[in-house]
Design a protein around this motif. Structure first.
Motif, short mmCIF file in Angstrom:
data_model
loop_
_atom_site.label_atom_id
_atom_site.label_comp_id
_atom_site.label_asym_id
_atom_site.label_seq_id
_atom_site.Cartn_x
_atom_site.Cartn_y
_atom_site.Cartn_z
N TYR A 30 0.80 -1.23 0.00
CA TYR A 30 0.00 0.00 0.00
C TYR A 30 0.83 1.28 0.00
O TYR A 30 0.28 2.38 -0.07
N ASP A 31 2.14 1.14 0.11
CA ASP A 31 3.06 2.27 -0.01
C ASP A 31 4.30 1.79 -0.78
O ASP A 31 5.41 1.83 -0.27
N PRO A 32 4.10 1.33 -2.01
CA PRO A 32 5.16 0.61 -2.72
C PRO A 32 6.43 1.43 -2.94
O PRO A 32 7.53 0.86 -2.96
N ASP A 33 6.30 2.72 -3.11
CA ASP A 33 7.49 3.56 -3.31
C ASP A 33 8.00 4.17 -2.01
O ASP A 33 8.99 4.92 -2.02
N GLY A 34 7.33 3.89 -0.91
CA GLY A 34 7.76 4.42 0.38
C GLY A 34 7.47 5.89 0.59
O GLY A 34 7.97 6.49 1.54
N ALA A 35 6.62 6.49 -0.25
CA ALA A 35 6.38 7.93 -0.15
C ALA A 35 5.68 8.30 1.15
O ALA A 35 5.96 9.34 1.76
#
Length: 457
Positions: free
Chosen positions: A398-403
């Motif tokens: 749910y936060d694949p790019d870590g943003a």
């Protein structure tokens, strides 16, 4: 000259307000009244974020009434006593208010009815103001409430809804009625820095903007932590600055899978309220006891403190808890993750987490908060009570790019990509550059502790 009183409680709006419409239609003049009752604060309402948001709502309500020739009358004291005092001072014949279904609200209503009847006045209580479908209107055969959401949703979806009411064009208020100075946000200490603006005007702007910009993507995007396409309407629904009935009508008029998924979330509010209405004890007691042996003692207290502070060592959990501290609000997926981590990885009592949430959440609704916590903890209505959410897997999903993590855990902002979800995998010399704690517990160890405490092994 006839006069009626409309008592505002958790319905702080002018649009789609049946008690206000009835009061305006019944009399030449109306007393729009809000009572700051100390009993409400003693019952657990007086969290700084909710008090500040309430102040915004009251200021906006007063401004809306003044544009229509009226004003809000604010009094402080016992609700029944202050309403009766306003009735006598204005020589009003009747009082209108919205139904509420908590044990506190029902007791307040009964005291008010008895006091008014003793004074020769009548109380009219209007349903479907704070809910879409009132508790008790939809029940399964052989029970006083639905214990499973899906069949409730099917029945709820088939209930004919009343049409939303327009705000009154004019509200005439009797001359000479005393009003206390309404509270202001500036007078409340310890408010979260990023707390949203309260009030009906902000609610209606937010609903319109969300329906036009994000509704179509809601079905697939509502769990995206960084995308943040959720409506953020829960605080306004909690204070009644927005009508849930009108929100359902407008979403259905918009149409599409995203709008229907949004309506489903509104149904969850009613589902929890119909549970709490008939089982008020589940605000503090397990709905379905699992005989948990929750951890106690100094180590448990230290873990609870680290969880509250967003220092668990699991970035997506810490990000969500820091968002809560900063905004007084948390993304729904974050609520699930933090609750699962507390109850099933740290194996701490869900009541501790619910208490912390209520101390900060601007949308701190007793039914939704307590029963969502129980759902995650496995003591509520969930059909999979032993399911454990893995914070690393959930973060990557749910936060694949870590943003989202980088936004709320700046210590890790320099980490590349999804590696932000597992900082402990860095080499020791690299980890030393980040002021971030080691995990409180290994996930496997936490899962084993949960299974043992619940007697699953």
């Amino acid at each position: 000259m006839t006069v009626s009183v409309v008592l505002f409680t958790s319905d702080l709006r002018l649009h789609d307000h049946p008690p206000l419409r009835a009061a305006v239609d019944a009399a030449d003049e109306v007393v729009p009244l809000f009572v700051r009752d100390p009993a409400v604060d003693r019952a657990g309402f007086a969290a700084p974020n909710r008090l500040a948001f309430l102040a915004d709502c009251l200021a906006d309500l007063d401004a809306g009434l003044r544009r229509r020739g009226g004003r809000l009358v604010v009094r402080a004291g016992d609700t029944a006593a202050e309403v009766c005092r306003a009735v006598r001072q204005s020589d009003a014949d009747e009082v209108h208010m919205a139904a509420d279904h908590s044990s506190f609200a029902r007791a307040r209503e009964e005291r008010l009815r008895d006091a008014l009847e003793a004074d020769g006045r009548r109380l009219y209580v209007h349903d479907a103001v704070t809910t879409v479908v009132p508790p008790g209107d939809v029940v399964p055969q052989g029970s006083d409430h639905f214990a499973v959401f899906t069949p409730y949703f099917r029945r709820w979806s088939g209930v004919p809804l009343r049409s939303p009411l327009a705000a009154p064009r004019a509200v005439r208020v009797p001359d000479g009625l005393r009003s206390d100075e309404p509270p202001s946000r500036a007078s409340v200490a310890d408010v979260s820095e990023g707390l949203a603006e309260g009030g009906e005007s902000a609610a209606r702007r937010r609903l319109g903007a969300w329906l036009s910009r994000h509704a179509d993507a809601y079905e697939t995007g509502h769990d995206d932590l960084a995308g943040d396409t959720t409506s953020r309407l829960s605080p306004y629904l909690h204070f009644g600055a927005l009508s849930a009935t009108e929100a359902v009508h407008r979403a259905r008029a918009r149409g599409g899978p995203g709008a229907e998924a949004f309506v489903r979330q509104l149904c969850w509010r009613d589902f929890h309220r119909q549970m709490l209405a008939v089982r008020p004890a589940i605000a503090t007691e397990d709905y379905r006891p699992r005989h948990d042996r929750w951890r106690r003692g100094a180590a448990a207290e230290a873990d609870l403190r680290a969880w509250r502070e967003g220092r668990t060592g699991y970035p997506v959990v810490d990000a969500a808890l820091r968002q809560l501290a900063h905004e007084g609000w948390m993304h729904n997926r974050g609520r699930l993750l933090t609750a699962s981590f507390l109850t099933k990885t740290l194996y701490l009592d869900w009541r501790e987490g619910a208490r912390h949430f209520l101390s900060l959440l601007v949308d701190g609704d007793l039914a939704n908060n307590q029963l969502n916590w129980q759902w995650v903890a496995g003591t509520g209505a969930d059909s999979r009570p032993n399911k454990v959410l893995n914070p690393v897997a959930q973060g990557r999903r749910y936060d694949p790019d870590g943003a989202y993590v980088r936004r709320w855990v700046p210590e890790l902002a320099a980490l590349p990509g999804a590696s932000v979800h597992e900082p402990w995998r860095l080499k020791d010399r690299d980890r030393a550059a980040y002021d971030y704690p080691e995990p409180l517990v290994a996930l496997a160890e936490g899962a084993a502790r949960f299974r043992h405490g619940r007697g699953l092994e």
